[in-house]
Write a protein that holds these residues in place. Structure first.
Motif, mmCIF file in Angstrom:
data_model
loop_
_atom_site.group_PDB
_atom_site.id
_atom_site.type_symbol
_atom_site.label_atom_id
_atom_site.label_comp_id
_atom_site.label_asym_id
_atom_site.label_seq_id
_atom_site.Cartn_x
_atom_site.Cartn_y
_atom_site.Cartn_z
ATOM 1 N N ARG A 102 80.338 88.230 -21.983
ATOM 2 C CA ARG A 102 81.375 89.267 -22.035
ATOM 3 C C ARG A 102 81.773 89.563 -23.480
ATOM 4 N NH1 ARG A 102 82.855 86.792 -17.140
ATOM 5 N NH2 ARG A 102 84.089 85.171 -18.182
ATOM 6 N N ASP A 117 78.903 91.586 -25.079
ATOM 7 C CA ASP A 117 78.882 92.965 -24.563
ATOM 8 C C ASP A 117 80.007 93.799 -25.165
ATOM 9 O OD1 ASP A 117 76.699 92.378 -23.035
ATOM 10 O OD2 ASP A 117 77.830 92.086 -21.167
ATOM 11 N N GLU A 118 81.121 93.162 -25.424
ATOM 12 C CA GLU A 118 82.260 93.862 -26.026
ATOM 13 C C GLU A 118 81.864 94.471 -27.364
ATOM 14 O OE1 GLU A 118 86.299 92.304 -28.085
ATOM 15 O OE2 GLU A 118 86.023 91.672 -26.006
#
Length: 316
Positions: free
Chosen positions: A126, A129-130
């Motif tokens: 996560r 991906d940010e």
């Protein structure tokens, strides 16, 4: 089972409401019988049908009290309480009053709080991906974006893992403070007729338990209360709480001296979330097995079914 002490000219020794909590529905201790000889007999079915025999004159301030089972005294004359002896009573009601909140606290810590930190791979993805999905990357920035995403996810994961260590350590410290609060409440209530001032320090609680010195176990020379209170796991829990609050110092040295698992060097290997430069700030490695040990010791303490007294020393 002993109740609070009796004062001259009045009867404080039998608290009918409290005694009723002890029975399991097979009898009401307030229904006192007076057999031949004038004694008052109370059957306590929750305590294997023990019978408490109080001298009939206790209402007028005479002070004899003897505990029998199957017609035999369970205590020597030396261990029998007198009216002025401080008395602390343990029974099954303590598990409901104090043991259940401890178990509930531990369950929340283990099953609700700590699982937040279980998905380390997912958290790392996560975070990457940010960065990769940021709007400022152009068509020619692929390599730079990948490198930036890696660095960001790495730093995020390190911080996430350290946060788990901090949550676990502070959760364990909270477990001790819950027990500490319960212990003060319990001792202040039980010894309310004898205390000069309320117990609000661990040292005062320890001194009170040490003073309650009858009856002693034959093999250890300590009371059951003293043995449970001095359990290594409870001592370790208190020291861990002190280290979490105050950092390395005397409590940390005591943990090392007792060979506590939380300071075992084997646990420190490749653990970057602990140490003086970590967010936690101390080299303290706690895991879920430690929580189990602490909870087991605390529940054993509150599961005691014993009464202890203080026998003032006689001048010889």
């Amino acid at each position: 089972m002993w109740f609070d002490t009796c004062g001259e000219g009045e009867r404080r020794g039998f608290d009918a409401g409290r005694a009723k909590e002890m029975v399991d529905g097979h009898g009401d201790p307030r229904q006192l019988q007076r057999p031949a000889g004038g004694s008052v007999i109370i059957s306590m079915s929750a305590f294997a049908k023990y019978t408490v025999v109080l001298d009939s004159q206790i209402v007028r301030g005479v002070h004899n009290c003897v505990l029998y089972r199957d017609g035999q005294s369970l205590m020597s004359d030396e261990d029998l309480p007198r009216y002025s002896d401080p008395v602390v009573c343990f029974g099954s009601w303590n598990m409901s009053r104090f043991g259940s909140p401890i178990q509930h606290y531990a369950d929340i810590l283990k099953s609700r709080v700590m699982p937040i930190f279980d998905d380390l791979d997912g958290e790392q993805k996560r975070a990457a991906d940010e960065v990769l999905n940021a709007s400022y990357w152009g068509p020619d920035d692929y390599g730079t974006a990948i490198e930036a995403a890696y660095e960001h996810s790495r730093e995020h994961t390190l911080q996430f893992t350290e946060l788990r260590t901090v949550f676990l350590a502070t959760g364990v410290a909270g477990l001790f403070h819950l027990f500490e609060k319960q212990l003060y409440r319990f001792l202040n209530h039980e010894l309310r007729q004898n205390l000069v001032k309320k117990i609000d320090r661990w040292e005062d609680a320890a001194a009170a338990i040490e003073a309650l010195d009858r009856p002693r176990c034959a093999d250890s020379g300590q009371t059951a209360l003293q043995l449970a209170f001095n359990a290594p796991a409870i001592k370790e829990l208190r020291l861990v709480a002190n280290v979490v609050k105050h950092g390395e110092g005397r409590s940390y040295d005591d943990l090392k001296a007792m060979g506590a698992r939380v300071v075992d060097p084997e646990r420190f290997k490749d653990n970057f979330t602990i140490g003086p430069h970590s967010v936690l700030g101390v080299t303290l490695a706690i895991d879920s097995d430690d929580i189990e040990r602490y909870v087991k010791a605390l529940l054993f303490f509150w599961s005691l079914k014993v009464s202890v007294i203080r026998r003032p020393r006689t001048e010889g």
